[in-house]
Design a protein around this motif. Structure first.
Motif, PDB file in Angstrom:
ATOM      1  N   GLU A 203      59.514  -8.511 100.690  1.00  0.00           N
ATOM      2  CA  GLU A 203      58.430  -8.082  99.846  1.00  0.00           C
ATOM      3  C   GLU A 203      57.214  -8.546 100.189  1.00  0.00           C
ATOM      4  OE1 GLU A 203      59.949  -7.388  95.838  1.00  0.00           O
ATOM      5  OE2 GLU A 203      62.169  -7.076  96.382  1.00  0.00           O
ATOM      6  N   LYS A 204      56.305  -7.526  99.553  1.00  0.00           N
ATOM      7  CA  LYS A 204      54.864  -8.187  99.555  1.00  0.00           C
ATOM      8  C   LYS A 204      54.597  -9.536  98.792  1.00  0.00           C
ATOM      9  CE  LYS A 204      52.423  -3.863 100.907  1.00  0.00           C
ATOM     10  NZ  LYS A 204      51.563  -2.679 100.436  1.00  0.00           N
ATOM     11  N   VAL A 205      53.740 -10.338  99.242  1.00  0.00           N
ATOM     12  CA  VAL A 205      53.242 -11.334  98.609  1.00  0.00           C
ATOM     13  C   VAL A 205      51.902 -11.585  98.396  1.00  0.00           C
ATOM     14  CG1 VAL A 205      53.496 -14.040  98.622  1.00  0.00           C
ATOM     15  CG2 VAL A 205      55.496 -12.610  99.116  1.00  0.00           C
ATOM     16  N   ILE A 206      51.345 -11.835  97.299  1.00  0.00           N
ATOM     17  CA  ILE A 206      49.832 -11.732  97.552  1.00  0.00           C
ATOM     18  C   ILE A 206      49.395 -13.228  97.139  1.00  0.00           C
ATOM     19  CG2 ILE A 206      47.610 -11.077  96.247  1.00  0.00           C
ATOM     20  CD1 ILE A 206      49.338  -8.526  95.410  1.00  0.00           C
ATOM     21  N   ILE A 207      48.530 -13.630  97.941  1.00  0.00           N
ATOM     22  CA  ILE A 207      47.831 -15.103  97.747  1.00  0.00           C
ATOM     23  C   ILE A 207      46.414 -14.918  97.673  1.00  0.00           C
ATOM     24  CG2 ILE A 207      47.908 -17.363  98.439  1.00  0.00           C
ATOM     25  CD1 ILE A 207      50.272 -16.801 100.177  1.00  0.00           C
TER      26      ILE A 207
ATOM     27  N   TYR B 285      50.540 -29.739  94.462  1.00  0.00           N
ATOM     28  CA  TYR B 285      50.837 -28.678  95.231  1.00  0.00           C
ATOM     29  C   TYR B 285      52.222 -28.353  95.362  1.00  0.00           C
ATOM     30  CZ  TYR B 285      46.212 -30.141  96.425  1.00  0.00           C
ATOM     31  OH  TYR B 285      44.759 -30.426  96.235  1.00  0.00           O
ATOM     32  N   LEU B 286      53.222 -29.396  95.448  1.00  0.00           N
ATOM     33  CA  LEU B 286      54.491 -28.956  95.369  1.00  0.00           C
ATOM     34  C   LEU B 286      55.291 -28.490  94.148  1.00  0.00           C
ATOM     35  CD1 LEU B 286      57.827 -30.208  94.938  1.00  0.00           C
ATOM     36  CD2 LEU B 286      57.111 -29.393  97.289  1.00  0.00           C
ATOM     37  N   GLN B 287      54.487 -28.787  93.099  1.00  0.00           N
ATOM     38  CA  GLN B 287      54.721 -28.106  91.891  1.00  0.00           C
ATOM     39  C   GLN B 287      54.255 -26.511  92.044  1.00  0.00           C
ATOM     40  OE1 GLN B 287      53.273 -30.112  88.240  1.00  0.00           O
ATOM     41  NE2 GLN B 287      53.357 -31.987  89.340  1.00  0.00           N
ATOM     42  N   GLN B 288      53.018 -26.351  92.630  1.00  0.00           N
ATOM     43  CA  GLN B 288      52.786 -25.067  92.695  1.00  0.00           C
ATOM     44  C   GLN B 288      53.760 -23.952  93.477  1.00  0.00           C
ATOM     45  OE1 GLN B 288      50.326 -24.261  90.400  1.00  0.00           O
ATOM     46  NE2 GLN B 288      49.264 -23.167  92.015  1.00  0.00           N
ATOM     47  N   LEU B 289      54.293 -24.782  94.590  1.00  0.00           N
ATOM     48  CA  LEU B 289      54.980 -23.939  95.353  1.00  0.00           C
ATOM     49  C   LEU B 289      56.469 -23.727  94.565  1.00  0.00           C
ATOM     50  CD1 LEU B 289      56.379 -23.224  98.237  1.00  0.00           C
ATOM     51  CD2 LEU B 289      57.325 -25.518  98.328  1.00  0.00           C
ATOM     52  N   CYS B 290      56.877 -24.699  93.769  1.00  0.00           N
ATOM     53  CA  CYS B 290      57.923 -24.281  93.078  1.00  0.00           C
ATOM     54  C   CYS B 290      57.926 -23.086  91.901  1.00  0.00           C
ATOM     55  CB  CYS B 290      58.498 -25.487  92.293  1.00  0.00           C
ATOM     56  SG  CYS B 290      59.264 -26.853  93.537  1.00  0.00           S
ATOM     57  N   LYS B 291      56.798 -23.312  91.378  1.00  0.00           N
ATOM     58  CA  LYS B 291      56.369 -22.182  90.273  1.00  0.00           C
ATOM     59  C   LYS B 291      56.484 -20.774  90.963  1.00  0.00           C
ATOM     60  CE  LYS B 291      53.815 -25.154  87.391  1.00  0.00           C
ATOM     61  NZ  LYS B 291      52.495 -25.865  86.804  1.00  0.00           N
ATOM     62  N   MET B 292      55.765 -20.858  92.036  1.00  0.00           N
ATOM     63  CA  MET B 292      55.581 -19.439  93.088  1.00  0.00           C
ATOM     64  C   MET B 292      57.083 -19.033  93.136  1.00  0.00           C
ATOM     65  SD  MET B 292      53.691 -18.946  96.748  1.00  0.00           S
ATOM     66  CE  MET B 292      54.500 -17.456  97.876  1.00  0.00           C
TER      67      MET B 292
ATOM     68  N   GLU C  60      70.654 -14.951  95.824  1.00  0.00           N
ATOM     69  CA  GLU C  60      70.881 -14.314  97.124  1.00  0.00           C
ATOM     70  C   GLU C  60      69.651 -13.723  97.656  1.00  0.00           C
ATOM     71  OE1 GLU C  60      73.563 -11.182  96.597  1.00  0.00           O
ATOM     72  OE2 GLU C  60      75.134 -12.525  95.946  1.00  0.00           O
ATOM     73  N   ASN C  61      68.660 -13.425  97.185  1.00  0.00           N
ATOM     74  CA  ASN C  61      67.225 -13.067  97.743  1.00  0.00           C
ATOM     75  C   ASN C  61      66.264 -13.377  96.732  1.00  0.00           C
ATOM     76  OD1 ASN C  61      67.192 -10.639  95.889  1.00  0.00           O
ATOM     77  ND2 ASN C  61      69.133 -10.182  97.006  1.00  0.00           N
ATOM     78  N   LEU C  62      64.897 -13.265  97.398  1.00  0.00           N
ATOM     79  CA  LEU C  62      63.712 -13.424  96.625  1.00  0.00           C
ATOM     80  C   LEU C  62      62.841 -12.152  96.628  1.00  0.00           C
ATOM     81  CD1 LEU C  62      62.895 -17.195  97.463  1.00  0.00           C
ATOM     82  CD2 LEU C  62      64.090 -16.235  95.551  1.00  0.00           C
ATOM     83  N   GLY C  63      62.168 -12.008  95.861  1.00  0.00           N
ATOM     84  CA  GLY C  63      61.181 -10.888  95.685  1.00  0.00           C
ATOM     85  C   GLY C  63      59.756 -11.261  95.905  1.00  0.00           C
ATOM     86  N   GLY C  64      58.705 -10.467  95.847  1.00  0.00           N
ATOM     87  CA  GLY C  64      57.352 -10.478  96.030  1.00  0.00           C
ATOM     88  C   GLY C  64      56.687 -11.171  94.762  1.00  0.00           C
ATOM     89  N   CYS C  65      55.557 -11.641  94.815  1.00  0.00           N
ATOM     90  CA  CYS C  65      54.766 -12.169  93.759  1.00  0.00           C
ATOM     91  C   CYS C  65      53.344 -12.506  94.014  1.00  0.00           C
ATOM     92  CB  CYS C  65      55.422 -13.528  93.581  1.00  0.00           C
ATOM     93  SG  CYS C  65      54.799 -14.868  94.548  1.00  0.00           S
ATOM     94  N   GLU C  66      52.477 -12.703  93.028  1.00  0.00           N
ATOM     95  CA  GLU C  66      51.086 -13.089  93.380  1.00  0.00           C
ATOM     96  C   GLU C  66      50.776 -14.398  93.079  1.00  0.00           C
ATOM     97  OE1 GLU C  66      46.547 -11.321  92.469  1.00  0.00           O
ATOM     98  OE2 GLU C  66      48.163 -10.130  91.804  1.00  0.00           O
ATOM     99  N   HIS C  67      50.109 -15.184  93.683  1.00  0.00           N
ATOM    100  CA  HIS C  67      49.977 -16.511  93.471  1.00  0.00           C
ATOM    101  C   HIS C  67      48.364 -16.931  93.817  1.00  0.00           C
ATOM    102  CE1 HIS C  67      50.923 -20.807  93.290  1.00  0.00           C
ATOM    103  NE2 HIS C  67      50.087 -21.044  94.515  1.00  0.00           N
ATOM    104  N   ARG C  68      47.973 -17.875  92.885  1.00  0.00           N
ATOM    105  CA  ARG C  68      46.655 -18.428  93.110  1.00  0.00           C
ATOM    106  C   ARG C  68      46.607 -19.893  93.331  1.00  0.00           C
ATOM    107  NH1 ARG C  68      41.317 -16.994  92.619  1.00  0.00           N
ATOM    108  NH2 ARG C  68      39.719 -18.669  92.481  1.00  0.00           N
ATOM    109  N   ILE C  69      46.033 -20.192  94.613  1.00  0.00           N
ATOM    110  CA  ILE C  69      45.859 -21.571  95.059  1.00  0.00           C
ATOM    111  C   ILE C  69      45.047 -22.423  94.378  1.00  0.00           C
ATOM    112  CG2 ILE C  69      45.370 -23.192  97.091  1.00  0.00           C
ATOM    113  CD1 ILE C  69      46.636 -20.754  98.791  1.00  0.00           C
ATOM    114  N   LEU C  70      45.342 -23.726  93.789  1.00  0.00           N
ATOM    115  CA  LEU C  70      44.595 -24.689  93.164  1.00  0.00           C
ATOM    116  C   LEU C  70      43.371 -24.995  93.933  1.00  0.00           C
ATOM    117  CD1 LEU C  70      47.208 -27.006  91.623  1.00  0.00           C
ATOM    118  CD2 LEU C  70      45.833 -25.357  90.411  1.00  0.00           C
TER     119      LEU C  70
END
Length: 436
Positions: free
Chosen positions: A37-41, A198-205, A227-237
């Motif tokens: 699925e689409k991921v927005i960063i 940054y590792l915390q950010q990865l886990c939150k994403m 079983e699977n993961l979906g899309g999301c939107e994430h902002r980098i610190l």
């Protein structure tokens, strides 16, 4: 090969906004491989290492669309896993340290992941054992071709959750293992996990994508496989290493600078470590204000009066990426400092260039250096030098901006690997720097 020409000794003034965090972006970008699925960063830094990784993802078949400054959409619904076995991939993957983190997502989703020996800074031995031991614990089979330094892990029947104690709190190792474990069957626990923001950010994403990770921010992570993961939107610190670099720049050049939108809550001990050097920092909302240190800055001693020691340590300790900056800032402090670089045995070898500029530094061994501050009574002298790695490169640039005369820095591609449009941004606050 590009160079910077720098006229030093100029006081700077103005606001500067840190780029998105390079070390977070390297992890986050690899995580897009975990879902079709689409991921927005957002807030992706425009630097060489990140652009190389984006190109690598594109060559793997990820659909990439730039939607604005620092904003991209990624969709890994048609990944060409066979690209991993091409000569083009061996060359491309070997030029970037961060490429190691595509292995975990590919292994989890497609049952196999390969990588040539990654490149990156030449700062000493950078072992990969933590990554691959983690994959083996999850049930993968490991192989290594010594002739062309090519690593591979395979799990055609899928990964299984496991309990593991990491041999070191490796940030990239933890990230890779977590990305593999989120799609494994059953529960995985990772003890002695890295817990950097940054590792915390990865886990939150990943949790936003549907993963089940608990213990985020601690050194004990628990991951219930899905079983699977979906899309999301994430902002980098914002990049904490760049923030520390601007603090050092302000002090060394006696400049009045405001660093905007720094995400104070994710800076840990960084502000207080610079305060130990005598640098004044003010918190103004989410900004850092640094007044011009016209009278210099005085190093604080330990409680018993002994010499101040600044050493690196896993989070929440002081990041090793800023020790080079601290060392340069110490050359003009009032007082002496012992710098102890524990992690990498070649990271202090750039000090000979500072000694050529007039700094008083005694290199005790590959890991320790004593810096005797000038208190600005003897200004550093301009010289010609070459940037050996990203962090040493920015440290030499700060030294050149404070030095008397015109300095030349060669091999500036090393600086461009980690700092976005640095010459333009420095000129905006009054620096005399030209790219040639």
């Amino acid at each position: 090969m590009g160079i910077f020409k720098i006229e030093g000794g100029i006081s700077l003034k103005g606001d500067i906004t840190p780029q998105g965090a390079k070390n977070e972006a390297l992890q986050i970008l690899c995580a897009v491989l975990l879902t079709p699925e689409k991921v927005i960063i957002n807030n992706i830094p425009d630097i060489i290492d990140i652009n190389k990784l984006i190109t690598l993802l594109g060559n793997l078949g990820v659909k990439i669309q730039k939607t604005g400054s620092g904003s991209y959409t990624f969709q890994a619904d048609e990944v060409n896993i066979n690209y991993l076995e091409t000569e083009a991939f061996k060359k491309e993957g070997g030029s970037l340290r961060g490429s190691i983190m595509i292995v975990g997502p590919l292994l989890a989703r497609f049952g196999k992941g390969y990588i040539p020996k990654p490149g990156g800074d030449k700062i000493g031995r950078r072992r990969l054992d933590t990554h691959f031991e983690g994959f083996i614990n999850l049930g993968a089979k490991f192989r290594y071709n010594r002739e062309d330094h090519f690593y591979g892990v395979e799990a055609p029947k899928g990964l299984k959750g496991a309990d593991m104690l990491l041999d070191e709190a490796s940030v990239t190792g933890t990230a890779n293992i977590v990305m593999a474990a989120v799609l494994a069957k059953g529960k995985t626990t990772v003890y002695n996990a890295a817990c950097e923001p940054y590792l915390q950010q990865l886990c939150k994403m990943l949790n936003c994508m549907g993963a089940k990770i608990t213990g985020v921010g601690s050194n004990l992570l628990a991951i219930e496989g899905v079983e699977n993961l979906g899309g999301c939107e994430h902002r980098i610190l914002p990049d904490m290493i760049e923030i520390g670099s601007w603090i050092g720049l302000a002090a060394m050049t006696k400049s009045e600078i405001t660093i905007k939108d720094v995400s104070w809550d994710n800076l840990g001990v960084i502000p207080n470590t610079f305060r130990k050097l005598g640098i004044t920092l003010e918190r103004r909302g989410d900004d850092i204000y640094i007044p011009a240190h016209v009278d210099g800055y005085e190093v604080k001693t330990d409680i018993d009066g002994s010499i101040l020691t600044i050493a690196d340590a896993p989070w929440p300790g002081f990041t090793p990426d800023l020790l080079s900056i601290v060392l340069v800032v110490a050359t003009q402090a009032r007082g002496d400092i012992l710098i102890h670089q524990k992690m990498f045995e070649s990271r202090l070898f750039f000090v000979d260039k500072l000694i050529d500029m007039g700094a008083k530094i005694m290199l005790c061994d590959p890991h320790r250096a004593v810096v005797m501050g000038h208190d600005f009574k003897s200004q550093l002298k301009a010289t010609t030098m070459s940037s050996p790695d990203i962090r040493a490169g920015i440290s030499l640039l700060i030294a050149a901006l404070s030095a008397k005369g015109t300095s030349t820095i060669q091999n500036i591609e090393q600086i461009d690997r980690g700092y976005e449009r640095i010459d333009e941004r420095l000129r905006a606050i009054g620096a005399n720097i030209v790219r040639a």
